[in-house]
Design an enzyme around this catalytic site. Structure first.
Site, PDB file in Angstrom:
ATOM      1  CG  HIS A 178      -0.165   0.085   2.526  1.00 61.96           C
ATOM      2  ND1 HIS A 178       0.395   1.247   3.027  1.00 61.96           N
ATOM      3  CD2 HIS A 178       0.147  -0.873   3.428  1.00 61.96           C
ATOM      4  CE1 HIS A 178       1.010   1.010   4.163  1.00 61.96           C
ATOM      5  NE2 HIS A 178       0.883  -0.281   4.433  1.00 61.96           N
TER       6      HIS A 178
ATOM      7  CD  GLU B 240       2.079  -5.242   8.132  1.00 59.82           C
ATOM      8  OE1 GLU B 240       2.426  -6.453   8.166  1.00 59.82           O
ATOM      9  OE2 GLU B 240       2.701  -4.381   7.485  1.00 59.82           O
TER      10      GLU B 240
END
Length: 335
Positions: free
Chosen positions: A102, A205
């Site tokens: 990202h 994550e």
């Protein structure tokens, strides 16, 4: 470190196979990022055709040349990869994974502002401070620009033959969804390859403690991003995040290995896109035997893999203590 043990088991209903798993091999000699001599601190995928090495292939025909044009390189590469896959032994598969991190999120800004040590022990456990919100963080303007740079690179290379991803897998965290949308929406991807992001719970994550890694409820995500497709069994509330346990590296690697087992079992595509996070990508690279390769926010790394189906469940690693330093009860001095 905290003394509690962190669970490594994937939640029920995420397509993780029970009768088999996969053994992965990175096929080197095709992308610069897979080569030991490539310096990951200096490498720029935007200026190097995503890292594709200009070379000949056994599938080249007379008249094919090692031209420097992206058009020749990518079309010859795709032809060779699909031939490899078609001719693979039973229970073997060849795939190209485009692993995208990202763009910069507000949590990245906050960690820089307070310092990593203070962030890990105190600030990361808040939803935000000082006018910044980082719980399930959004992209910053810089992060949006990084994702648009990836969009521009794809738009330049698609007419020159880079194969479009056949499936787009995305982390359920907001910054990853925003990155995938900015990277792929509006591209001319060809019939059957339209951008239809699939949210995968395991593609996220490091779990726990940091509020930036706690996902939003499913109803919120479906309202803000109505174009998303969610995998079967996707829960309303986050089933994985814990305020007390930070996922250790071994557990994260196992989780991302389970994700790969799921995808290689159910997806027949050869070219796949994953939009996720630095920790998730690091664990994917480790799980498949790739060299370590650090990605900046907005970075992308392609990997050519051979996967062999192996009977039996993947072996779960021993439980480890929670990752990270002890919690601070107040902001560290100087942060």
């Amino acid at each position: 470190m905290q003394s509690a043990s962190a669970s490594t088991s994937a939640p029920v209903g995420h397509g993780v196979p029970k009768s088999h798993h996969f053994k992965f091999t990175v096929l080197k000699g095709y992308f610069q990022q897979s080569e030991d001599e490539t310096n990951d601190k200096e490498f720029d995928f935007r200026k190097s055709n995503f890292g594709l090495i200009n070379r000949s292939y056994p599938s080249d025909e007379s008249g094919d040349t090692e031209e420097s044009s992206a058009k020749q390189q990518w079309r010859r590469f795709e032809k060779y990869v699909r031939k490899l896959n078609d001719e693979s032994a039973e229970n073997e598969y060849i795939k190209v994974l485009f692993l995208g991190r990202h763009g910069q999120g507000w949590h990245n800004v906050a960690e820089t502002k307070y310092g990593t040590a203070a962030w890990d022990c105190y600030w990361s456990m808040l939803d935000g401070a000082d006018g910044i919100t980082w719980a399930d963080a959004n992209l910053t303007g810089v992060g949006e620009g990084q994702a648009r740079d990836v969009h521009e690179l794809w738009s330049l290379l698609l007419p020159d033959g880079i194969p479009s991803p056949e499936t787009f897998y995305v982390s359920p965290l907001t910054r990853a969804i925003e990155t995938a949308d900015l990277s792929f929406k509006g591209l001319e991807l060809g019939p059957g390859n339209e951008y239809k992001p699939i949210i995968k719970e395991l593609l996220r994550e490091t779990l726990g403690i940091h509020t930036c890694d706690r996902r939003s409820p499913a109803t919120h995500l479906k309202t803000i991003f109505p174009h998303l497709a969610f995998e079967p069994g996707f829960a309303e509330d986050d089933p994985l995040w814990s305020a007390e346990l930070r996922e250790p590296n071994g557990a994260r690697r196992f989780r991302l290995s389970q994700l790969l087992d799921d995808i290689f079992t159910h997806d027949e595509g050869v070219v796949l896109s994953f939009t996720s996070h630095s920790g998730a990508i690091g664990s994917i690279l480790e799980a498949v035997g790739h060299r370590k390769f650090a990605l900046e926010t907005g970075g992308v790394i392609p990997v050519l893999l051979r996967a062999e189906k192996v009977d039996g469940e993947r072996e779960e690693p021993p439980k480890e203590p929670s990752e990270g330093p002890p919690k601070c009860t107040e902001p560290p001095v100087g942060s």
